[in-house]
Design a protein around this motif. Structure first.
Motif, PDB file in Angstrom:
ATOM      1  N   SER A   1       0.832  -1.206   0.000  1.00 14.96           N
ATOM      2  CA  SER A   1       0.000   0.000   0.000  1.00 14.96           C
ATOM      3  C   SER A   1       0.868   1.258   0.000  1.00 14.96           C
ATOM      4  N   LYS A   2       2.094   1.124  -0.487  1.00 15.88           N
ATOM      5  CA  LYS A   2       3.063   2.216  -0.410  1.00 15.88           C
ATOM      6  C   LYS A   2       2.570   3.488  -1.096  1.00 15.88           C
ATOM      7  N   ALA A   3       2.029   3.377  -2.316  1.00 15.36           N
ATOM      8  CA  ALA A   3       1.582   4.554  -3.060  1.00 15.36           C
ATOM      9  C   ALA A   3       0.441   5.253  -2.343  1.00 15.36           C
ATOM     10  N   GLU A   4      -0.505   4.502  -1.842  1.00 14.89           N
ATOM     11  CA  GLU A   4      -1.648   5.108  -1.167  1.00 14.89           C
ATOM     12  C   GLU A   4      -1.235   5.742   0.154  1.00 14.89           C
ATOM     13  N   MET A   5      -0.277   5.143   0.831  1.00 15.49           N
ATOM     14  CA  MET A   5       0.210   5.732   2.076  1.00 15.49           C
ATOM     15  C   MET A   5       0.929   7.049   1.808  1.00 15.49           C
ATOM     16  N   ALA A   6       1.633   7.146   0.691  1.00 13.32           N
ATOM     17  CA  ALA A   6       2.291   8.400   0.336  1.00 13.32           C
ATOM     18  C   ALA A   6       1.259   9.491   0.112  1.00 13.32           C
ATOM     19  N   THR A   7       0.153   9.155  -0.534  1.00 13.59           N
ATOM     20  CA  THR A   7      -0.926  10.120  -0.746  1.00 13.59           C
ATOM     21  C   THR A   7      -1.531  10.544   0.587  1.00 13.59           C
ATOM     22  N   ALA A   8      -1.730   9.576   1.478  1.00 13.43           N
ATOM     23  CA  ALA A   8      -2.269   9.884   2.799  1.00 13.43           C
ATOM     24  C   ALA A   8      -1.313  10.772   3.582  1.00 13.43           C
ATOM     25  N   ARG A   9      -0.010  10.490   3.471  1.00 15.98           N
ATOM     26  CA  ARG A   9       0.975  11.303   4.184  1.00 15.98           C
ATOM     27  C   ARG A   9       0.928  12.753   3.709  1.00 15.98           C
ATOM     28  N   ARG A  10       0.814  12.964   2.405  1.00 17.83           N
ATOM     29  CA  ARG A  10       0.773  14.318   1.867  1.00 17.83           C
ATOM     30  C   ARG A  10      -0.473  15.064   2.330  1.00 17.83           C
ATOM     31  N   ALA A  11      -1.573  14.338   2.438  1.00 20.11           N
ATOM     32  CA  ALA A  11      -2.795  14.965   2.951  1.00 20.11           C
ATOM     33  C   ALA A  11      -2.613  15.375   4.409  1.00 20.11           C
ATOM     34  N   ALA A  12      -1.922  14.530   5.185  1.00 18.60           N
ATOM     35  CA  ALA A  12      -1.659  14.852   6.592  1.00 18.60           C
ATOM     36  C   ALA A  12      -0.741  16.066   6.700  1.00 18.60           C
ATOM     37  N   VAL A  13       0.248  16.150   5.811  1.00 21.25           N
ATOM     38  CA  VAL A  13       1.161  17.288   5.823  1.00 21.25           C
ATOM     39  C   VAL A  13       0.414  18.573   5.448  1.00 21.25           C
ATOM     40  N   LYS A  14      -0.499  18.476   4.497  1.00 16.75           N
ATOM     41  CA  LYS A  14      -1.290  19.630   4.101  1.00 16.75           C
ATOM     42  C   LYS A  14      -2.118  20.147   5.279  1.00 16.75           C
TER      43      LYS A  14
END
Length: 228
Positions: A79-92
């Protein structure tokens, strides 16, 4: 979760739910946001406040780094790609609390990881390829009315390659200019630099920041930069 006796995220009105069918991604996102919130609470208890300087942005990026390291236990390759997207949303979400663009925080974090991976050292100074460094930066278009872009600047003599860090899904963005296109360098080594670019490149200037104090103005214009 079991990691926090009380949700710091709810205290700050932060969203901890991520819309995913993958439980690993949901757990990762919640842990990351809670870790952000816990560190924000610690900063406030110490009387920290924001002044929008590069030094402050670096501090928030370091906060994100520590939170991301903590939440890394929930990482799964499938789930690496989806976790990266989730991380960016958290950073935002983190950036909005300090009125700092999430992409700028993410850029500093990515650049710092790139530098440390080259030598495995916390000082961020590469050894194997002495011309390669990564910096967080903001690129400004020479055309009026065009929004600025936050991203990672990779410096390799005589070229500087800008790579945009996307907060949302989108195609990769890359710009390359040569050192000779840098008209002037302004700023302070502890607060970052502004590189004035030849408008013929399509860009007017780029604001650059690395780890506080580890590069000099001549780094961007001379073939043998002295890095301290």
């Amino acid at each position: 979760m079991g990691f926090f006796t009380r949700s710091q995220a709810k205290k700050f009105g932060m969203q901890t739910d991520w819309p995913s069918t993958n439980p690993d991604v949901r757990r990762y996102y919640k842990a990351l946001v809670e870790a952000h919130a816990q560190r924000i609470a610690q900063m406030q208890s110490q009387g920290a406040d924001g002044d929008q300087s590069w030094y402050w942005i670096e501090g928030i990026a370091a906060l994100h780094k520590n939170a991301a390291d903590y939440a890394a236990d929930f990482w799964r390759e499938r789930s690496k790609a989806e976790m990266a997207t989730a991380r960016r949303a958290a950073v935002k979400q983190l950036g909005s609390m300090f009125r700092i663009r999430g992409a700028l925080i993410e850029s500093w974090w990515v650049a710092d990881r790139m530098n440390m991976m080259r030598i495995g050292s916390s000082v961020g100074l590469p050894i194997g390829d002495k011309w390669m460094y990564a910096f967080a930066c903001t690129l400004h278009s020479a055309a009026p009315g065009v929004p600025s872009l936050d991203g990672v600047l990779q410096s390799k003599w005589p070229e500087h390659i800008f790579q945009r860090v996307q907060l949302e899904d989108g195609e990769a963005f890359e710009v390359t200019w040569k050192a000779e296109d840098v008209i002037s360098v302004e700023g302070d080594r502890y607060e970052g630099f502004v590189l004035k670019l030849d408008p013929a490149t399509g860009w007017s200037k780029v604001e650059v920041c690395g780890r506080a104090g580890n590069f000099t103005p001549g780094f961007f214009t001379e073939p043998s930069p002295r890095v301290e």
